[in-house]
Write a protein that holds these residues in place. Sequence first.
Motif, mmCIF file in Angstrom:
data_model
loop_
_atom_site.group_PDB
_atom_site.id
_atom_site.type_symbol
_atom_site.label_atom_id
_atom_site.label_comp_id
_atom_site.label_asym_id
_atom_site.label_seq_id
_atom_site.Cartn_x
_atom_site.Cartn_y
_atom_site.Cartn_z
ATOM 1 N N LYS A 2 -14.370 50.497 -77.980
ATOM 2 C CA LYS A 2 -15.071 51.459 -78.823
ATOM 3 C C LYS A 2 -16.578 51.214 -78.844
ATOM 4 O O LYS A 2 -17.346 52.122 -79.109
ATOM 5 N N SER A 53 -17.956 56.447 -86.542
ATOM 6 C CA SER A 53 -17.514 56.652 -85.164
ATOM 7 C C SER A 53 -16.547 55.561 -84.717
ATOM 8 O O SER A 53 -15.650 55.825 -83.916
ATOM 9 N N PHE A 64 -12.984 57.390 -83.545
ATOM 10 C CA PHE A 64 -12.636 57.465 -82.135
ATOM 11 C C PHE A 64 -11.414 56.598 -81.897
ATOM 12 O O PHE A 64 -11.452 55.383 -82.028
#
Length: 61
Positions: free
Chosen positions: A3, A49, A53
């Motif tokens: 990530k 995020s 994600f």
Amino acid sequence: MKKFPVTIPIMIIVVVIALWMLGKDYSEINIMTRIFIAVGAGIFSGIISFFLFRFDKDHTK
């Protein structure tokens, strides 16, 4: 760990855009306050995020 290559550029882009917008629209605010606001926005967007994600181990190669 997959990530972070996505999260770090998002954070940098948010900080740069936040500094630009604060400098353009709110130039009467102290520069240190604008930097704190931009860094806070970058950290907040990085956290969002990071959790939003999803990278499934079965589907990514």
